[in-house]
Motif scaffolding. Structure first.
Motif, mmCIF file in Angstrom:
data_model
loop_
_atom_site.group_PDB
_atom_site.id
_atom_site.type_symbol
_atom_site.label_atom_id
_atom_site.label_comp_id
_atom_site.label_asym_id
_atom_site.label_seq_id
_atom_site.Cartn_x
_atom_site.Cartn_y
_atom_site.Cartn_z
ATOM 1 N N TRP A 106 0.856 -1.181 0.000
ATOM 2 C CA TRP A 106 0.000 0.000 0.000
ATOM 3 C C TRP A 106 0.885 1.221 0.000
ATOM 4 C CZ3 TRP A 106 -5.264 -0.294 -0.365
ATOM 5 C CH2 TRP A 106 -5.761 -1.599 -0.351
ATOM 6 N N ALA A 107 0.495 2.199 -0.768
ATOM 7 C CA ALA A 107 1.381 3.337 -1.013
ATOM 8 C C ALA A 107 1.830 3.996 0.283
ATOM 9 C CB ALA A 107 0.685 4.349 -1.892
ATOM 10 N N THR A 108 0.886 4.350 1.111
ATOM 11 C CA THR A 108 1.279 5.033 2.327
ATOM 12 C C THR A 108 0.568 4.414 3.514
ATOM 13 O OG1 THR A 108 -0.347 6.637 1.660
ATOM 14 C CG2 THR A 108 1.954 7.311 1.529
ATOM 15 N N PRO A 109 1.237 3.452 4.123
ATOM 16 C CA PRO A 109 0.659 2.893 5.326
ATOM 17 C C PRO A 109 0.757 3.918 6.458
ATOM 18 C CG PRO A 109 2.530 1.600 4.524
ATOM 19 C CD PRO A 109 2.527 2.900 3.817
ATOM 20 N N GLU A 110 0.233 3.557 7.602
ATOM 21 C CA GLU A 110 0.224 4.526 8.693
ATOM 22 C C GLU A 110 1.641 4.838 9.133
ATOM 23 O OE1 GLU A 110 -2.883 5.511 10.659
ATOM 24 O OE2 GLU A 110 -3.981 3.605 10.603
ATOM 25 N N GLU A 111 1.797 6.115 9.449
ATOM 26 C CA GLU A 111 3.130 6.596 9.735
ATOM 27 C C GLU A 111 3.294 6.733 11.240
ATOM 28 O OE1 GLU A 111 4.306 9.773 7.085
ATOM 29 O OE2 GLU A 111 5.079 10.817 8.847
ATOM 30 N N VAL A 112 4.363 6.160 11.776
ATOM 31 C CA VAL A 112 4.638 6.283 13.204
ATOM 32 C C VAL A 112 6.056 6.814 13.357
ATOM 33 C CG1 VAL A 112 4.765 5.062 15.402
ATOM 34 C CG2 VAL A 112 3.169 4.297 13.643
ATOM 35 N N VAL A 113 6.213 7.780 14.272
ATOM 36 C CA VAL A 113 7.543 8.333 14.504
ATOM 37 C C VAL A 113 8.047 7.826 15.846
ATOM 38 C CG1 VAL A 113 8.855 10.431 14.847
ATOM 39 C CG2 VAL A 113 7.118 10.328 13.067
ATOM 40 N N VAL A 114 9.204 7.188 15.823
ATOM 41 C CA VAL A 114 9.761 6.575 17.035
ATOM 42 C C VAL A 114 11.095 7.237 17.359
ATOM 43 C CG1 VAL A 114 10.413 4.390 18.091
ATOM 44 C CG2 VAL A 114 8.762 4.416 16.221
ATOM 45 N N PRO A 115 11.273 7.697 18.590
ATOM 46 C CA PRO A 115 12.586 8.250 18.916
ATOM 47 C C PRO A 115 13.618 7.140 19.057
ATOM 48 C CG PRO A 115 11.130 8.403 20.798
ATOM 49 C CD PRO A 115 10.330 7.818 19.688
ATOM 50 N N SER A 116 14.823 7.429 18.661
ATOM 51 C CA SER A 116 15.898 6.456 18.778
ATOM 52 C C SER A 116 17.205 7.199 19.061
ATOM 53 C CB SER A 116 15.995 5.630 17.499
ATOM 54 O OG SER A 116 16.891 4.570 17.668
ATOM 55 N N ILE A 117 18.289 6.443 19.097
ATOM 56 C CA ILE A 117 19.594 7.045 19.361
ATOM 57 C C ILE A 117 20.537 6.642 18.244
ATOM 58 C CG2 ILE A 117 21.426 7.342 21.056
ATOM 59 C CD1 ILE A 117 19.515 5.735 22.983
ATOM 60 N N CYS A 118 21.258 7.615 17.737
ATOM 61 C CA CYS A 118 22.215 7.308 16.685
ATOM 62 C C CYS A 118 23.418 6.612 17.293
ATOM 63 C CB CYS A 118 22.653 8.578 15.972
ATOM 64 S SG CYS A 118 23.747 8.234 14.594
ATOM 65 N N GLN A 119 23.836 5.530 16.662
ATOM 66 C CA GLN A 119 24.976 4.783 17.195
ATOM 67 C C GLN A 119 26.136 4.752 16.210
ATOM 68 O OE1 GLN A 119 24.760 2.450 20.353
ATOM 69 N NE2 GLN A 119 23.625 4.313 20.697
ATOM 70 N N GLN A 120 26.158 5.723 15.314
ATOM 71 C CA GLN A 120 27.253 5.705 14.336
ATOM 72 C C GLN A 120 28.542 6.267 14.915
ATOM 73 O OE1 GLN A 120 27.123 4.538 11.110
ATOM 74 N NE2 GLN A 120 25.224 5.103 10.143
ATOM 75 N N CYS A 121 28.441 6.983 16.011
ATOM 76 C CA CYS A 121 29.637 7.454 16.695
ATOM 77 C C CYS A 121 29.257 7.698 18.142
ATOM 78 C CB CYS A 121 30.210 8.709 16.026
ATOM 79 S SG CYS A 121 29.484 10.271 16.539
#
Lengths: 187, 229, 452, 82, 804
Positions: E39-54
């Protein structure tokens, strides 16, 4: 010699026709449940947005959640196999794997909610007479092209009550027309 | 009608390329792969250019992030044979991928080299992409669109809620990501907006101003002074 | 075979149409190989995208656009030269014009094709027609090239009608074909009047169209703001270059057919001497324009312009630039100043040199500007891949094939014009010559006197 | 050359007039196309002046070309039918 | 009309069939990529996370559509990055969807390097069996756990696991451990928690080689501070000076770039100190009241000691310094004058490059400048970084087996002998394993580290790994190290797992970030933290009791309770709310936001972080926890350590030798750096400087094409690694731009592309430590060990260059 020419010409025409038809022909879609729009819309007098709720809330109309189907069908007696299937899905908590029939190219931005709630365009304008169907459509009832969008946008005038209020959408669209700027829809 | 523009403060810019990567992620800009990259076919709508010290070649003087400058008098749109690139009423220089025939005239005409070509089909639709932006096919030109899909969405939201677009509701991905806040985006036609205020700064200049292209990306030079402007 | 006809005198002109030898098939086979190379190259390009070429950021135009400009330039050989010669009633034109006109028509197809080859989305080329916009010089090109093509075809066709009629009457094969194209030509007075008048109109009409075509081609570059492109003399500069390369191409074609079809009797050293002189003049004119163009840029000395300038003079493009100077100026001048002896060899050398040189000139206009952008980017060196070489080879081969096929259907030298030259030309020239001279005819004198 | 109206002769004439028709169609097509471009430019407010300017030169040129073509067809074919 | 014209023109061009066929092919080609059932645009959820690239610890907002990640942006509430990000963050998308990720656990199949897929249960029981077996044989201490660049509860968990299981060998393979206070800070100030840098408020920053804007503590945090230094509404433009042999992007942005002979930073710092003192520009009040050892002094026994002032004035005359460092006297003077007059000033030496064999004294010399200008414990200077009030965990239960194991010496010898001050010594690990000294290693765990690629002793380590009978890797990739493993239990990538982050070195505030899984796991991978808990449970006994949480998020939840109960700090919130809270908190009020811990926990998960915005009012005394309660130019702490070592090992003991020898007397405890004598260029005339790119600071992530495509901004290079050479040096060698060259050191040689870069001293060449494809600088770096950090010295190798 002439015969040969004729043959070549015929083949060419056939090839052309095939190419064009192949382009037009879209794969037909089989749905997991033979959903009758007619029963729901004409007999039960449901509105499209009663089930397709996201059409009013979101850019994409999405599919109705199975829980919504189940809300009614849990109470109604399952008269046939299809209704039993709905029940089965509802009880298992799984979504019915509906397949998409209508799809716009990825480069088009189209917001259902603007068209449904602001412009109050009837669903049938684009989707065709869905309410007459006993079975889910295998392919879109209407084939839309860019000219259809533009045709409507060029002719469209905002209803009086909106223009007189002078709210934002009208000013954005510069006057009583809606935008025909390519970037209003292309992305 | 709004007039979207951007101010880039070169004094703040640290050349970190966050804008570059933010843009790539936001706009589904493909990574072209090692072979193509070596051939000079990297697509980078936002690109951090390095300016060299005059008389000292090789000594970098400053970093200069360069998106599409969205000229008010764009040399690229004049030459487009099919109206795939034009300046829209809000000042965004468009690129309509479905219309483009890939003649690359606009690339040749752009004095800022802000246009990029899909020399091959670099990607397909895949998870991890932004669904708001289409994936470009091979053979068309693409470029910075000021993240106009964000405008589409923001405007759609505002329209449904029956209100005007609020300032700051629509900003580009690069402006959002910039850790030094060197990129400010907004409505140049609103004299009270940050971007309009900064554009009036005595430090403001435009790239290749003498060409008369009237870019809507305005740079602020480095230098002593007090305050932001 | 030809000898049994009364027109056996011009048998050499009919021979290629009547007889087809092994040599022809050999040549066609070789040409087909090249065309196949081009075809395969294009197929690969179509499947993979323009990525298979050497183009990249920022050199977004390369061989194809160079070829486009070059081929459109060659097209000026023909119609323009033949029109000027016709209008000036140069009698030595008679065996020359047809060959020149054919070049124009054939090469225009090839030239226009280059743009299609260059497109990233050839499947969308109809967009130019459906959604074209006249602000783009590309559309000017499309319009003026189609006008030129139409005019050239007409201008090639009209003087060919009497010849086709001759073929219709003479040959047993392709009867319908020649009958249709002969338009019922019987050589009646009225028909001659109509035809001559039409040819005269076309000769006049075709000159401004031809000039416009190459000016417009130059506008593709000069309408942009890019350094060393944005120049007002680009129009005339391109036109001069086009005529220059056109004459060279014409000479080469003439020499080839002279040898292949044994036309020594028609194409004499004097023709080549005249054409050689024309080439010499064009070489000088070309040098003047080049000099003016580069001097202006150098004297102005804006940094962007100078970057490109030095890239051409001493930078990575120096072999191309100095190669161009050598082949377009030094060699032609050396070959052409004295044409007393070995005329044909010298003219051929000069012409081949000019063809190479003019191609280099187009390349040196297109690529260095693009590879030296205004902003500090990595400067890219452009080098074509086998695909682009294939398209180049294929294009030349296709052109040669078209030309060759043409000679198999129509006489490569205008038969009726040669005959006319023999029959009425001499007398006419004498009369005309007299009118040029101070002791002209009585009527003329009377008229002059009246006016005074 | 025979003066009778043999079958191929009639066919030849048909094709000849067909060719003239094609020329009319072709140049007519180009002129229509140019006017279509003017209309598009007008509709999109996309520098119609450029389109009009160029059409002012291009259309007469094409029409002249058509004139010459028709003149020749008419002049040559017409002569024979007399 | 349109149709006619089109049809007509198509026929004319003879293109109709062609066009149709072409179109057909293209349409097909474009559709092929589309999943018809999506489906083109399923429901959108925004989840906070932490960058672990550095180790920067930026907060992310991950946009997900039906569990598929569709974008990453900065978390605007997060105090470290405030909604902005650096380029690496976006590479996370490509890390997650990397096609080279392992799809599930793998077990060795025959010889090393060959694998077969296994089920998780089977894999876990294999590990459990092996661990139980070793413990039963009283060989628990022969299990070594190598951990990489991470912190917070994952570190806590492994530490606990090691303690409960009974191995002292939890070894971190990191060249820059940021959680600990820098040694110089510890010895001169006595602090036990890291110092915070108030970059944003400083008006003058002098950095000795620290890649402030590239790969220092956190590039986003530092860039924001830098931007504030440059342009803020309320104050004039600050100044920034970068001392670095290389004109790095940071140096380009600096107001002054000071190219220096590598390794002489300490001498330059002392030269600046000389100028400051000579011109009387130092902060006399601070020096007098808060420092020890500035003037000459006598100890309790009445013996005279030379003070810092005399030392500097005597030994580090500007001409001497200038000759040794290659920095003109004028520059030294100007820096000193700026430093003495522009307040507040901040001098940064921590986490700069390895300065050479006398690294400790160099860092002490640099840090002493902070004391000279009085920038300790003031706004815009060095601040104390408070600890997070996390709930203390119950003590580890150790049975007899565990106690016996922990009683053994560590395999790497960290904390003893010459590595007395090092917490981990991975540099000597290979040698110790190979020689089974003091005991052989029977099992090795590799978590979040790839030492066979990223460590200078990688060749030796590879041989050492051959000796280890059982290696378990938790890498999500089949990399150099994990391909040597017997078992790979792939970890989630960071967008798929529960995790926390506890960033140190901020501008005085404390911050705890929490992330819940943003994406549904793509493959059969598991959060290693959960796997450790599962292993503990399977091992049973005191181990299970010490790690009694079901899931890792239970542990996080248990720890976060402390934050809820701390009666300070807040779950991050929009700016307006936050400033009000700040004002109130400064006045001593604290308003609880949540009724219950559950509410708190939910909000933490939704907003992504907890922080205590109020910089604790720390007195200067609190910053100085030395015996003298002062900043010590003469480190009594170091003296005590040396005295103890001498008592233990004698005057020629390894620790004293590592420090530079007892015969230096007081100079050992003062920031005195020996001025090196001029060296003949010899066989290897060039110095090799390795550095960290903004885009690839810690290696790994080979399949993040966006970053690999444009890895650096100062040189145009793509995908490959390169060596930066000064154009003059290159001309001498006959090397042109982008030509292949051999870079050779005594250890080995690698083939790289030469990039001519004018921004360097001509006698130094530079290779990014991590980057695109190609050979690694680790193949050149001499295996010299820095005894204070236990890691290799990355910047002291000499090389030569030949055309390849």
């Amino acid at each position: 010699m002439k015969k040969w020419a004729g043959m070549i010409g015929l083949t060419l025409v056939a090839l052309l026709a095939w190419a064009y038809l192949a382009r037009w022909g879209e794969p037909s879609v089989d749905q997991p449940i033979a959903f009758p729009h007619k029963t729901h819309v004409q007999q039960l007098k449901l509105n499209c947005t009663n089930c397709h709720q996201r059409a009013e809330k979101d850019a994409a109309a999405g599919r109705p959640p199975t829980a919504l189907c189940f809300a009614c069908h849990a109470a109604v007696e399952a008269k046939n196999d299809e209704m039993k299937k709905v029940r089965a899905f509802g009880e298992s908590g799984k979504e019915i794997p509906w397949r998409r029939v209508w799809r716009l190219p990825a480069h088009v931005f189209f917001s259902h909610r603007t068209h449904v709630t602001v412009a109050k365009v009837r669903c049938q304008t684009c989707h065709g007479p869905m309410e007459t169907l006993d079975r889910p459509p295998a392919r879109p009832l209407r084939k839309l092209a860019m000219d259809d969008c533009i045709g409507c946008h060029e002719k469209w005038e905002w209803p009086k009550e909106i223009t007189e209020g002078g709210t934002e959408p009208v000013r954005v669209a510069a006057g009583r027309r809606v935008s025909t700027d390519c970037y209003a829809c292309h992305r | 009608m709004a007039l979207w523009g951007m101010v880039i403060d070169l004094d703040r810019c640290t050349g970190c390329q966050a804008c570059v990567m933010a843009c790539k992620a936001e706009n589904n800009v493909p990574a072209v792969g090692a072979g193509e990259a070596v051939r000079g076919r990297i697509i980078s709508w936002m690109q951090v250019l390095t300016e060299e010290e005059e008389g000292h070649p090789g000594e970098i003087k400053r970093f200069m992030p360069r998106p599409c400058l969205h000229c008010d008098d764009p040399p690229c749109t004049k030459v487009c044979p099919v109206y795939a690139t034009y300046r829209n009423p809000e000042g965004i220089v468009t690129q309509i991928y479905a219309r483009c025939i890939g003649c690359r005239f606009c690339m040749a005409a752009c004095p800022y080299n802000a246009k990029y070509f899909n020399w091959r089909r670099y990607q397909k639709e895949a998870p991890g992409q932004n669904p708001d932006v289409s994936v470009r096919p091979k053979g068309v030109v693409e470029k910075c669109t000021f993240c106009h899909h964000r405008l589409q969405k923001a405007r759609d939201r505002a329209r449904v809620e029956g209100r005007e677009l609020a300032p700051g509701e629509y900003i580009t991905a690069c402006a959002e990501a910039c850790p030094a806040r060197a990129i400010v985006f907004g409505d140049l036609s609103d004299p009270g907006s940050d971007v309009a205020r900064l554009a009036r700064s005595p430090r403001a200049f435009r790239l290749q101003e003498e060409l008369g292209t009237k870019p809507k990306v305005i740079y602020l030079t480095e230098g002593e002074g007090h305050g932001r402007a | 075979m030809a000898a049994r006809e009364p027109g056996g005198r011009d048998a050499a002109l009919f021979a290629p149409i009547e007889l087809t030898g092994r040599g022809f098939y050999g040549v066609v086979a070789i040409l087909f190989l090249f065309i196949l190379w081009g075809g395969v190259a294009y197929w690969v390009q179509f499947e993979e995208g323009l990525g298979v070429t050497g183009l990249h950021q920022p050199v977004s135009w390369g061989f194809y656009v160079t070829n486009f400009v070059f081929f459109i330039g060659i097209s000026h050989a023909g119609t323009l030269i033949s029109a000027i010669l016709r209008l000036s009633k140069a009698e030595w034109r008679r065996p020359v014009t047809r060959m020149a006109e054919v070049i124009t028509v054939m090469v225009l197809f090839i030239g226009a094709g280059q743009i299609l080859v260059d497109l990233g989305r050839p499947d969308r080329m109809m967009n130019i027609i459906r959604y074209g916009r006249y602000q783009s010089p590309l559309l000017w090109d499309a319009t003026s090239i189609s006008a030129y093509l139409t005019a050239s075809i007409v201008y090639l066709y009209l003087p060919m009608i009497p010849d086709i009629a001759i073929l219709r009457d003479r040959l047993q094969k392709r009867k319908l074909f020649y009958t249709v194209l002969a338009l019922g030509w019987t050589g009646s007075e009225r028909q001659q009047r109509v035809l001559n008048r039409a040819i005269a109109v076309m000769a006049i009409l075709v000159i401004p169209i031809a000039v416009s075509v190459h000016s417009v081609v130059s506008f593709v570059f000069s309408m942009t703001l890019q350094p060393m492109w944005h120049s007002t003399i680009f129009g005339p500069y391109f036109v001069v270059g086009a005529i220059f390369s056109g004459i060279a191409a014409l000479i080469v074609a003439m020499i080839i057919f002279r040898k292949a079809y044994g036309l020594q009797g028609y194409l004499k050293p004097i023709h080549f001497r005249y054409l050689g002189q024309l080439l010499l003049i064009m070489s000088l004119l070309w040098f003047y324009f080049t000099f003016a163009e580069y001097l202006t840029g150098y004297y102005g000395g804006t940094p962007e312009e100078m970057k490109v300038f030095w890239a051409k003079f001493t930078g990575p493009f120096w072999p191309f630039f100095w190669g161009m100077a050598l082949t377009n100026f030094v060699i032609p001048i050396l070959c052409l100043v004295r044409l007393g002896r070995h005329t044909i060899a010298k003219v051929l050398t000069a012409s081949l040199s000019v063809l190479v040189g003019m191609w280099l000139e187009r390349f040196i206009i297109v690529v260095p500007t693009l590879s030296n952008p205004r902003l500090p980017f990595g400067e890219g060196i452009y080098w074509p891949t086998w695909v682009e070489w294939g398209e180049l080879a294929g294009s030349f081969a296709l052109f040669a094939l078209f030309y060759l096929l043409f000679t198999k259907f129509f006489p490569v030298i205008s038969i009726w014009e040669i005959r006319e030259g023999r029959e009425v030309g001499l007398k006419e020239v004498e009369e005309r010559l007299l009118t040029y001279l101070p002791d002209g005819s009585e009527a003329e004198l009377a008229e002059t006197g009246r006016r005074w | 050359m025979s003066r009778e109206h043999s079958v191929p002769d009639r066919m030849a004439r048909a094709i000849q007039w067909g060719l003239a028709g094609a020329a009319v169609l072709f140049i007519g097509g180009i002129v229509t196309w140019i006017s279509h471009l003017i209309r598009t430019a007008w509709r999109l407010k996309d520098v119609p002046s450029a389109s009009i300017g160029i059409s002012l030169v291009a259309v007469p040129v094409f029409l002249t070309l058509l004139g010459v073509i028709l003149y020749v067809f008419w002049g040559l074919l017409g002569d024979r039918s007399e | 009309m349109r149709v006619t014209r089109r049809g007509f023109l198509q026929v004319l061009g003879g293109t109709a069939t062609g066009a149709a066929l072409i179109k057909q092919r293209l349409v097909k080609a474009e559709d092929a990529g589309q999943d018809l059932n999506k489906w083109a645009t399923p429901e959108e959820v925004v989840v906070p996370s932490i960058c672990q690239q550095c180790p920067g610890g930026c907060g992310l907002l991950v946009r997900t559509l039906d569990g598929e990640v569709a974008g990453i942006s900065g978390n605007p509430l997060h105090p470290i990055n405030r909604g902005t990000l650096c380029p690496k963050a976006f590479g996370g998308l490509q890390l997650l969807y990397d096609s080279n990720r392992l799809k599930g656990p793998l077990a060795r199949d025959g010889e090393r390097g060959r694998f077969r897929p296994v089920e998780w249960d089977e894999a876990l029981s294999m590990v459990t069996a092996r661990l139980s077996d070793l413990r039963a044989k009283a060989l628990a201490h022969t299990v070594a756990i190598l951990g990489g660049q991470y912190r917070g509860y994952r570190d806590t968990l492994w530490k606990r696991f090691a303690q409960a299981y009974g191995t002292p060998n939890y070894i971190r393979v990191r060249c820059l451990p940021p959680e600990k206070p820098a040694l110089a800070h510890r010895l001169m100030q006595g602090v036990t928690t890291p110092l915070g840098y108030d970059l944003g408020e400083a008006q003058f920053i002098l950095s000795f080689g620290a890649g402030l804007l590239e790969a220092w503590l956190g590039p986003v945090h530092a860039s924001q501070a830098f931007a504030r230094l440059r342009r803020s509404e309320e104050r004039p433009r600050g100044r920034f000076v970068q001392v670095d042999p290389r004109r790095s992007p940071t140096a380009i942005k600096a107001d002054r770039w000071v190219p220096i002979v590598p390794g002489t930073d300490g001498i330059l710092a002392l030269g600046i100190a000389n100028a400051l003192i000579r011109e009387g520009l130092h902060d006399k009040e601070f020096v007098e009241e808060h420092t020890f050892g500035f003037e000459d002094w006598r100890d309790q026994r009445g013996e005279p000691h030379e003070g810092f002032k005399d030392l500097v004035l005597r030994e580090y005359g500007l001409l001497t310094v200038s000759a040794a460092t290659g920095v003109p006297v004028k520059t030294i003077l100007e820096i000193a004058r700026d430093l003495g007059t522009i307040k507040p000033a901040l001098i940064i030496g921590e986490r700069g490059p390895a300065y050479g064999p006398d690294d400790l004294h160099t860092r002490m010399a640099i840090h002493s400048l902070n004391a000279l200008v009085g920038s300790i414990g003031v706004r815009g200077g060095l601040l104390i970084q408070g600890d997070l009030p996390l709930a203390p965990l119950s003590p580890v239960k150790q049975d007899e087996g565990a106690q016996r194991g922990l009683g053994q010496a560590r395999i790497d010898g960290a904390g003893r002998g010459e590595y007395l001050l090092a917490s981990d010594a991975p540099q000597v690990l290979a040698e110790r394993i190979l020689s089974a000294n003091p005991y052989p290693i029977n099992a090795l765990f590799l978590f979040a580290t790839n030492p066979l690629a990223n460590h200078p002793t990688k060749a030796e380590l590879a041989r050492a790994f051959d000796r280890v009978p059982f290696i378990v890797s938790f890498s999500p990739f089949l990399d150099e190290s994990s391909s040597m493993a017997d078992l790979i239990l792939p970890d989630h990538t960071y967008l798929e797992r529960w995790q926390d982050d506890q960033v140190t070195h901020l501008a005085g505030f404390t911050c705890f970030s929490l992330a819940r899984p943003a994406a549904t796991p793509l493959h059969q991978t598991r959060n290693t933290a959960d796997v450790v808990l599962q292993l503990a449970k399977a091992l049973g006994g005191s181990i299970a009791q010490s790690l009694r949480w079901e899931k890792f998020d239970d542990l996080l939840r248990a720890g976060a309770r402390g934050l809820y109960e701390a009666r300070r700090g807040y779950v991050v919130s929009p700016y307006a709310e936050e400033s009000l809270r700040k004002i109130l908190e400064r006045q001593g009020y604290w308003i609880p936001e949540f009724k219950s811990f559950d509410d708190f926990w939910e909000a933490l998960g939704k907003r992504g972080a907890w922080w205590d915005p109020t910089v604790l009012p720390v007195s200067r005394e609190a910053l100085h926890t030395t015996p003298s309660r002062k900043f010590e130019f003469y480190s009594t702490g170091l003296k005590r350590l040396v005295d103890e070592a001498v008592k233990r090992e004698g005057k020629t003991g390894s620790f004293v030798r590592a420090l530079g020898g007892q015969d230096r007397g007081d100079l050992l405890f003062l920031p005195a750096v020996a001025v090196p004598s001029a060296q003949e260029p010899g066989e290897f005339p060039l110095r090799l400087n390795t550095y960290r790119l903004m885009s690839r600071p810690t290696g790994g992530g080979k399949n993040q094409p966006w970053l690999l495509e444009q890895p650096a901004v100062h040189v145009r290079m793509t995908w490959e690694r390169w060596v930066e050479i000064h154009p003059k040096t290159a001309a001498g060698l006959g090397v042109k731009d982008e030509e292949w060259v051999w870079v050779e050191s005594a250890k080995g040689r690698i083939r790289l592309r030469a990039k001519l870069y004018a921004g360097t001293r001509p006698d130094v060449v530079h290779i990014p430590l991590f980057g695109g494809e190609g050979p690694s600088a680790n193949d050149l770096i001499a295996n010299e060990v820095d005894p204070f950090r236990g890691f290799g010295l990355l910047n002291t190798t000499r090389v030569r260059i030949r055309k390849a």
